[in-house]
Design a protein around this motif. Structure first.
Motif, short mmCIF file in Angstrom:
data_model
loop_
_atom_site.label_atom_id
_atom_site.label_comp_id
_atom_site.label_asym_id
_atom_site.label_seq_id
_atom_site.Cartn_x
_atom_site.Cartn_y
_atom_site.Cartn_z
N MET A 41 0.85 -1.19 0.00
CA MET A 41 0.00 0.00 0.00
C MET A 41 0.89 1.24 0.00
SD MET A 41 -2.72 -1.18 2.88
CE MET A 41 -3.45 -2.80 2.79
N SER A 42 0.30 2.37 -0.28
CA SER A 42 1.09 3.60 -0.31
C SER A 42 1.27 4.15 1.10
CB SER A 42 0.42 4.65 -1.20
OG SER A 42 -0.72 5.18 -0.56
N VAL A 43 2.36 4.87 1.29
CA VAL A 43 2.63 5.54 2.56
C VAL A 43 1.52 6.55 2.84
CG1 VAL A 43 4.22 7.09 3.78
CG2 VAL A 43 5.13 5.21 2.40
N GLY A 44 1.09 7.26 1.82
CA GLY A 44 0.04 8.26 1.98
C GLY A 44 -1.26 7.67 2.49
N TYR A 45 -1.65 6.52 1.94
CA TYR A 45 -2.89 5.85 2.37
C TYR A 45 -2.79 5.44 3.83
CZ TYR A 45 -6.56 2.32 2.74
OH TYR A 45 -7.64 1.58 3.16
N LEU A 46 -1.67 4.81 4.20
CA LEU A 46 -1.49 4.38 5.59
C LEU A 46 -1.44 5.57 6.54
CD1 LEU A 46 1.06 1.47 5.09
CD2 LEU A 46 -1.38 1.29 5.61
N SER A 47 -0.82 6.65 6.11
CA SER A 47 -0.79 7.86 6.92
C SER A 47 -2.20 8.40 7.14
CB SER A 47 0.09 8.91 6.25
OG SER A 47 0.05 10.12 6.97
N GLN A 48 -3.00 8.40 6.09
CA GLN A 48 -4.38 8.86 6.21
C GLN A 48 -5.19 7.97 7.15
OE1 GLN A 48 -5.96 9.17 2.25
NE2 GLN A 48 -4.93 11.11 1.86
N LEU A 49 -4.94 6.65 7.11
CA LEU A 49 -5.62 5.74 8.03
C LEU A 49 -5.24 6.07 9.47
CD1 LEU A 49 -5.32 2.24 6.31
CD2 LEU A 49 -7.29 3.78 6.36
N GLU A 50 -3.96 6.25 9.71
CA GLU A 50 -3.49 6.52 11.07
C GLU A 50 -4.01 7.85 11.60
OE1 GLU A 50 0.72 6.15 11.62
OE2 GLU A 50 0.66 3.98 11.38
N ARG A 51 -4.22 8.81 10.73
CA ARG A 51 -4.74 10.11 11.16
C ARG A 51 -6.25 10.17 11.17
NH1 ARG A 51 -2.62 14.04 7.27
NH2 ARG A 51 -2.25 12.27 5.92
N GLY A 52 -6.91 9.07 10.79
CA GLY A 52 -8.36 9.02 10.80
C GLY A 52 -9.01 9.77 9.66
N ILE A 53 -8.24 10.07 8.62
CA ILE A 53 -8.77 10.81 7.46
C ILE A 53 -9.49 9.86 6.51
CG2 ILE A 53 -8.12 12.14 5.42
CD1 ILE A 53 -5.82 13.29 7.15
N SER A 54 -8.96 8.65 6.36
CA SER A 54 -9.55 7.64 5.50
C SER A 54 -9.99 6.44 6.32
CB SER A 54 -8.54 7.15 4.46
OG SER A 54 -8.22 8.16 3.54
N SER A 55 -10.93 5.70 5.78
CA SER A 55 -11.39 4.47 6.41
C SER A 55 -10.86 3.28 5.62
CB SER A 55 -12.91 4.41 6.43
OG SER A 55 -13.44 5.44 7.21
N PRO A 56 -10.37 2.25 6.32
CA PRO A 56 -9.84 1.10 5.60
C PRO A 56 -10.95 0.19 5.08
CG PRO A 56 -9.77 0.68 7.94
CD PRO A 56 -10.25 2.10 7.76
N LEU A 61 -7.52 -3.82 5.90
CA LEU A 61 -7.36 -4.05 7.33
C LEU A 61 -6.82 -5.45 7.60
CD1 LEU A 61 -7.72 -2.57 9.98
CD2 LEU A 61 -10.01 -3.52 10.12
N HIS A 62 -7.28 -6.42 6.83
CA HIS A 62 -6.78 -7.79 6.96
C HIS A 62 -5.29 -7.85 6.64
CE1 HIS A 62 -6.79 -12.15 6.91
NE2 HIS A 62 -6.21 -12.09 5.74
N ILE A 63 -4.89 -7.20 5.56
CA ILE A 63 -3.48 -7.19 5.15
C ILE A 63 -2.62 -6.49 6.20
CG2 ILE A 63 -1.85 -6.28 3.44
CD1 ILE A 63 -4.15 -6.67 1.36
N ILE A 64 -3.06 -5.33 6.65
CA ILE A 64 -2.30 -4.59 7.66
C ILE A 64 -2.17 -5.41 8.94
CG2 ILE A 64 -2.28 -2.52 9.13
CD1 ILE A 64 -3.78 -1.10 6.75
N GLY A 65 -3.28 -5.99 9.37
CA GLY A 65 -3.26 -6.81 10.58
C GLY A 65 -2.31 -7.98 10.45
N LYS A 66 -2.30 -8.61 9.29
CA LYS A 66 -1.41 -9.75 9.07
C LYS A 66 0.05 -9.33 9.17
CE LYS A 66 -0.70 -13.66 6.01
NZ LYS A 66 -1.18 -14.36 4.82
N VAL A 67 0.38 -8.20 8.56
CA VAL A 67 1.76 -7.69 8.60
C VAL A 67 2.14 -7.32 10.02
CG1 VAL A 67 3.27 -5.80 7.86
CG2 VAL A 67 1.82 -6.96 6.19
N LEU A 68 1.22 -6.76 10.79
CA LEU A 68 1.50 -6.35 12.16
C LEU A 68 1.35 -7.50 13.16
CD1 LEU A 68 -0.19 -2.83 12.19
CD2 LEU A 68 2.26 -3.36 12.09
N GLY A 69 0.89 -8.65 12.69
CA GLY A 69 0.81 -9.82 13.55
C GLY A 69 -0.42 -9.90 14.44
#
Length: 102
Positions: A41-56, A61-69
């Protein structure tokens, strides 16, 4: 018709989820750039998710969760089991979330 489905209904929920993602990423000593590469995924998209600007989406969310364990469900927790006075300070044993490292 798009197959993309947002799973967050409100700005407050998006901010709470974003904060959870940021804390978890930092707990793994991972930069946004590293997470983005591992997730595809793009850094911009993940940054927007973390700042609550975008919704996953469920898929992202499944991919991010898998990478984060963690499972996607780990990122969502119910705060109704604690009294308002306890929420900032106390996490009862029944309410603790488990982290599984892979």
């Amino acid at each position: 018709m798009s197959s993309k489905v947002d799973i967050i209904d409100s700005k407050a929920e998006a901010h709470a989820l974003g904060a959870e993602l940021r804390v978890l990423r930092k707990a793994r000593n991972m930069t946004l750039t590293t997470l983005a590469k591992k997730c595809g995924m793009s850094v911009g998209y993940l940054s927007q998710l973390e700042r609550g600007i975008s919704s996953p989406t469920i898929q992202s969310l499944h991919i991010i969760g898998k990478v984060l364990g963690v499972t996607p469900g780990f990122l969502f927790h119910d705060d109704t089991s604690s009294s308002p006075e306890e929420k900032p300070y106390v996490v009862r044993a029944d309410n603790r979330r488990a982290i599984q490292y892979t």
